[in-house]
Enzyme design. Structure first.
Site, PDB file in Angstrom:
ATOM      1  CB  THR A 111      -0.739   0.136   1.217  1.00  0.00           C
ATOM      2  OG1 THR A 111       0.088   0.353   2.177  1.00  0.00           O
ATOM      3  CG2 THR A 111      -1.655  -1.172   1.487  1.00  0.00           C
ATOM      4  NE  ARG A 147       7.614   5.431   0.134  1.00  0.00           N
ATOM      5  CZ  ARG A 147       8.048   4.898  -0.909  1.00  0.00           C
ATOM      6  NH1 ARG A 147       8.681   3.818  -0.807  1.00  0.00           N
ATOM      7  NH2 ARG A 147       8.234   5.700  -1.936  1.00  0.00           N
ATOM      8  CD  GLU A 177      13.945   4.407   3.530  1.00  0.00           C
ATOM      9  OE1 GLU A 177      14.116   4.960   2.516  1.00  0.00           O
ATOM     10  OE2 GLU A 177      13.219   3.668   3.559  1.00  0.00           O
ATOM     11  CG  HIS A 222      13.969   2.834  -0.369  1.00  0.00           C
ATOM     12  ND1 HIS A 222      13.460   3.684   0.071  1.00  0.00           N
ATOM     13  CD2 HIS A 222      13.060   2.513  -1.433  1.00  0.00           C
ATOM     14  CE1 HIS A 222      11.853   3.950  -0.643  1.00  0.00           C
ATOM     15  NE2 HIS A 222      11.971   3.343  -1.658  1.00  0.00           N
ATOM     16  CG  LEU A 223      18.877  -1.870  -2.481  1.00  0.00           C
ATOM     17  CD1 LEU A 223      19.717  -2.918  -2.739  1.00  0.00           C
ATOM     18  CD2 LEU A 223      19.434  -0.961  -3.194  1.00  0.00           C
TER      19      LEU A 223
HETATM   20  N1  LIG Z   1      10.710  -0.271  -2.326  1.00  0.00           N
HETATM   21  C1  LIG Z   1      10.735   0.363  -3.321  1.00  0.00           C
HETATM   22  O1  LIG Z   1      11.787   1.079  -3.786  1.00  0.00           O
HETATM   23  C2  LIG Z   1       9.496   0.774  -4.174  1.00  0.00           C
HETATM   24  C3  LIG Z   1       9.281   0.777  -5.578  1.00  0.00           C
HETATM   25  C4  LIG Z   1       8.111   1.144  -5.936  1.00  0.00           C
HETATM   26  C5  LIG Z   1       6.984   1.404  -5.198  1.00  0.00           C
HETATM   27  N2  LIG Z   1       7.289   1.256  -3.938  1.00  0.00           N
HETATM   28  C6  LIG Z   1       6.048   1.481  -2.898  1.00  0.00           C
HETATM   29  O2  LIG Z   1       5.238   0.178  -3.116  1.00  0.00           O
HETATM   30  C7  LIG Z   1       3.808   0.761  -2.701  1.00  0.00           C
HETATM   31  C8  LIG Z   1       2.791   0.191  -3.760  1.00  0.00           C
HETATM   32  O3  LIG Z   1       3.220   0.945  -4.844  1.00  0.00           O
HETATM   33  P1  LIG Z   1       2.098   0.518  -6.197  1.00  0.00           P
HETATM   34  O4  LIG Z   1       2.552   1.305  -7.415  1.00  0.00           O
HETATM   35  O5  LIG Z   1       1.672  -0.773  -6.153  1.00  0.00           O
HETATM   36  O6  LIG Z   1       1.223   1.238  -5.720  1.00  0.00           O
HETATM   37  P2  LIG Z   1      -0.550   1.351  -6.158  1.00  0.00           P
HETATM   38  O7  LIG Z   1      -1.158   2.903  -6.093  1.00  0.00           O
HETATM   39  O8  LIG Z   1      -0.655   0.778  -7.634  1.00  0.00           O
HETATM   40  O9  LIG Z   1      -1.383   0.434  -5.477  1.00  0.00           O
HETATM   41  C9  LIG Z   1      -1.597   0.542  -3.900  1.00  0.00           C
HETATM   42  C10 LIG Z   1      -2.789  -0.223  -3.307  1.00  0.00           C
HETATM   43  O10 LIG Z   1      -3.050   0.120  -2.088  1.00  0.00           O
HETATM   44  C11 LIG Z   1      -4.406  -0.040  -1.849  1.00  0.00           C
HETATM   45  N3  LIG Z   1      -4.558   0.845  -0.530  1.00  0.00           N
HETATM   46  C12 LIG Z   1      -4.453   1.998  -0.310  1.00  0.00           C
HETATM   47  N4  LIG Z   1      -4.964   2.078   1.010  1.00  0.00           N
HETATM   48  C13 LIG Z   1      -4.989   0.964   1.395  1.00  0.00           C
HETATM   49  C14 LIG Z   1      -5.622   0.290   2.828  1.00  0.00           C
HETATM   50  N5  LIG Z   1      -5.825   1.254   3.844  1.00  0.00           N
HETATM   51  N6  LIG Z   1      -5.449  -1.176   2.844  1.00  0.00           N
HETATM   52  C15 LIG Z   1      -5.182  -1.750   2.142  1.00  0.00           C
HETATM   53  N7  LIG Z   1      -4.940  -1.328   0.613  1.00  0.00           N
HETATM   54  C16 LIG Z   1      -4.909  -0.035   0.583  1.00  0.00           C
HETATM   55  C17 LIG Z   1      -4.913   0.904  -3.101  1.00  0.00           C
HETATM   56  O11 LIG Z   1      -6.120   0.632  -3.213  1.00  0.00           O
HETATM   57  C18 LIG Z   1      -4.001   0.107  -4.095  1.00  0.00           C
HETATM   58  O12 LIG Z   1      -4.691  -0.696  -5.036  1.00  0.00           O
HETATM   59  C19 LIG Z   1       3.907   2.015  -2.412  1.00  0.00           C
HETATM   60  O13 LIG Z   1       4.076   2.546  -1.140  1.00  0.00           O
HETATM   61  C20 LIG Z   1       5.133   2.556  -3.250  1.00  0.00           C
HETATM   62  O14 LIG Z   1       5.657   3.657  -2.775  1.00  0.00           O
HETATM   63  C21 LIG Z   1       8.148   1.080  -3.148  1.00  0.00           C
HETATM   64  O1  LIG Z   2      13.699   6.512  -5.702  1.00  0.00           O
HETATM   65  C1  LIG Z   2      13.647   5.320  -5.304  1.00  0.00           C
HETATM   66  O2  LIG Z   2      14.692   4.530  -5.613  1.00  0.00           O
HETATM   67  C2  LIG Z   2      12.634   4.576  -4.603  1.00  0.00           C
HETATM   68  C3  LIG Z   2      11.184   4.566  -5.346  1.00  0.00           C
HETATM   69  C4  LIG Z   2      10.154   3.949  -4.739  1.00  0.00           C
HETATM   70  O3  LIG Z   2      10.242   3.908  -3.109  1.00  0.00           O
HETATM   71  C5  LIG Z   2       8.954   4.316  -5.459  1.00  0.00           C
HETATM   72  O4  LIG Z   2       8.003   4.559  -4.443  1.00  0.00           O
HETATM   73  O5  LIG Z   2       8.935   4.714  -6.677  1.00  0.00           O
END
Ligand SMILES: NC(=O)c1ccc[n+]([C@@H]2O[C@H](COP(=O)([O-])OP(=O)(O)OC[C@H]3O[C@@H](n4cnc5c(N)ncnc54)[C@H](O)[C@@H]3O)[C@@H](O)[C@H]2O)c1
Ligand SMILES: O=C(O)CC[C@@H](O)C(=O)O
Length: 528
Positions: free
Chosen positions: A203, A232, A261, A279-280
């Site tokens: 989420t 996150r 972080e 955070h990769l």
């Molecule tokens: N680790 C990283 O480097 C990295 C990379 C990309 C994305 N992310 C993170 O991954 C997460 C998901 O990204 P995404 O592109 O799939 O986003 P997205 O918006 O496509 O999906 C998020 C989902 O969470 C759901 N949601 C919102 N509130 C909720 C709740 N209270 N309970 C349950 N579900 C809920 C939404 O309905 C949606 O379907 C984000 O936090 C994003 O920042 C991290």
């Molecule tokens: O900048 C990054 O590498 C992290 C990106 C990732 O956390 C995102 O939410 O898209």
């Protein structure tokens, strides 16, 4: 020249469209601390970041010329969206480019956790051959609970199915049908927590998701659960996770993202059952190129006034819809500008009635443009724009009502704006004539046919002979040529209005002369 600052490492190959643009100067400064950023941000119209730069209220307030903040990635929790919106700054992200990388990282975490791969590797680097210590578990036939069934959650599901996992999920914003289509049984959060052998969260970090996995949630879980967080930091409370690990509720955890972080003093880093990465999730060549290309294109489009699709604080419209709406946008703003120029008192309510084919469109976008016209003209708020128009109206306690109606009064489309102040109420209606452009067609109940452009004098008077002649003489004597003229009345001898299109700007003293004409109650001037 538009200046854009790139304050986090973003693929320069991906930024090529901005770097090559003749009218844009891109400065790449990726080692600024927040004070340094604050001291230079005032020079820039655009700011591009990843997740490191914290775009706080303070930075936004210092960004006096900022128009747009681009985020090369999905999560915008490092940007104060509320402050950006209030300052009329668009926040645009690149949500698609790193989905696969974040999903693959999640799978990598699941697999390494199920077989203790990093721990076993570490031991071996210390010359310890610990075959008995690292007995893992299979993914096969295990229940994977996925919280958040968006882009990444669904991609994870697809790949986990290939490992023959049983998929259950929780997402209050998706449907059972959508989940089922992806092979996931949609459940309540509690059911997911009780049934999962592996749990992964996907989420965004919001007020609702912050600490959604806390002591209470851990107490519901199956003993021996394995957990992944590649979304996150803060969705899972770290303190509660450590406790659950120590109590044996959680057998292992893999964490890519942290509450703070870098998390250099976090006990998670030293816990033997925790695997961490810094955070990769999005750190692949492909993802970094994709997000840089996407964000550069979107920011460029935003600055060039070309349709874009990923704004966080504005309606994100697919370009075909935005193109369809485009001709209505100037009409909407002009309706707002006009009606607020001819009314007295403090605005209390704006009622907008959309009728005809326009009701199928994203009218929120048009409402913002009507409000923009009203707030700029009537209140002199120059900083109002598509991003902050409704926030600004709300802040001024202006009630905004949108109505979709099927009463078209013979037009294919019609937009009526009724403005109520503490003194009076007035309305204007406009339409878009196919092939002829915008027209104002009704003002306060009187039918008119006015092309909304140029210099307009508006008069309110009694319908009596000779008045229009006197206006002509007065304007002629002042050297002002009347190009177009429209008069309307509610009945013979009743209240009348005149709208005169003139060839040059009209100074206040001319309006003062016009109002002295007998039976004239009001005169206004507006430039559209
Ligand atoms: N680790 C990283 O480097 C990295 C990379 C990309 C994305 N992310 C993170 O991954 C997460 C998901 O990204 P995404 O592109 O799939 O986003 P997205 O918006 O496509 O999906 C998020 C989902 O969470 C759901 N949601 C919102 N509130 C909720 C709740 N209270 N309970 C349950 N579900 C809920 C939404 O309905 C949606 O379907 C984000 O936090 C994003 O920042 C991290
Ligand atoms: O900048 C990054 O590498 C992290 C990106 C990732 O956390 C995102 O939410 O898209």
């Amino acid at each position: 020249m538009i200046k854009i600052l790139v304050s986090d490492p973003i693929s320069e190959v991906g930024l090529k469209s901005l770097l090559d643009a003749e009218d844009i100067q891109v400065d790449i400064k990726t080692d600024l601390n927040s004070q340094e950023l604050k001291s230079i941000i005032g020079e820039y119209q655009g700011l591009l970041v990843r997740s490191q730069t914290k775009v706080t209220k303070e930075i936004i307030e210092a960004g006096k010329h900022l128009l747009v903040i681009g985020r090369a990635g999905v999560g915008v929790d490092n940007i104060d969206i509320k402050a950006a919106t209030e300052h009329g700054i668009a926040v645009i992200n690149a949500p698609d480019g790193n989905t696969i990388s974040a999903c693959e990282h999640t799978l990598a975490m699941l697999l390494s956790m199920s077989r203790w791969i990093p721990q076993a590797h570490n031991d071996l680097t210390q010359k310890q051959w610990n075959r008995k210590k690292y007995v893992g578990v299979e993914l096969n036939n295990k229940v994977l609970g996925i919280i958040g069934l968006g882009r990444i959650g669904l991609e994870v599901a697809k790949r986990a199915k290939a490992f023959n996992m049983i998929l259950i999920g929780y997402d209050p914003f998706t449907t059972e049908e959508q989940a089922q289509k992806n092979g996931i049984q949609l459940k309540s959060l509690e059911e997911v927590l009780r049934q999962a052998d592996f749990l992964t969260v996907h989420t965004p970090l919001t007020k609702e998701t912050k600490y959604m996995i806390d002591d209470k949630q851990f107490s519901l879980m199956k003993k021996g659960i394995r957990i992944v967080n590649c979304a996150r930091g803060g969705i899972i409370r770290e303190e509660a996770l450590i406790k659950a690990l120590n109590e044996g509720i959680v057998e292992a955890a893999t964490i890519d993202v942290f509450e703070k972080e870098p998390p250099l003093d976090s006990p998670l880093l030293d816990h033997p059952k925790v695997i961490t990465t810094p955070h990769l999730g999005a750190s692949t060549k492909e993802a970094q190129l994709n997000v840089a290309i996407d964000v550069a294109k979107e920011v460029y489009h935003y600055l060039a006034g070309v349709p874009y699709k990923n704004a966080i604080n504005m309606p994100s419209l697919p370009s075909d819809i935005l193109n369809h709406l485009k001709p209505y946008i100037p009409l909407a703003e002009k309706l707002g500008t006009f009606i607020s120029s001819v009314i007295m008192g403090g605005i209390q309510k704006v009622e907008i009635i959309y009728s005809g084919d326009i009701i199928e469109e994203e009218i929120d976008y048009l409402t913002r443009n009507i409000l923009k016209g009203i707030l700029r003209q009537h209140m002199g708020i120059t900083e109002v724009n598509d991003v902050n128009a409704d926030v600004m109206a709300k802040r001024r306690n202006i009630e905004v009502v949108e109505i979709r109606s099927n009463k078209t009064h013979g037009f294919t489309n019609l937009i009526t704006v009724k403005l109520t102040t503490n003194i009076e109420e007035k309305s204007i209606s406009g339409t878009l004539l196919n092939g002829y452009g915008p027209r104002f067609v009704n003002f306060n109940g009187s039918t008119i046919d006015v092309i909304p452009e140029g210099h307009l004098i508006i008069t309110e008077h009694i319908d009596k002979p000779g008045i229009i002649g006197k206006f002509g003489t007065l304007l002629g004597n002042a050297g002002i040529n009347i190009g177009t003229m429209q008069v309307g009345r509610n009945k013979v001898g009743g209240t009348a209005i005149g709208i005169f299109g003139v060839d040059k700007e009209v100074e206040d003293h001319i309006l003062d002369e016009l109002i002295k004409v007998e039976n004239v109650s009001n005169t206004y001037y507006v430039e559209l």
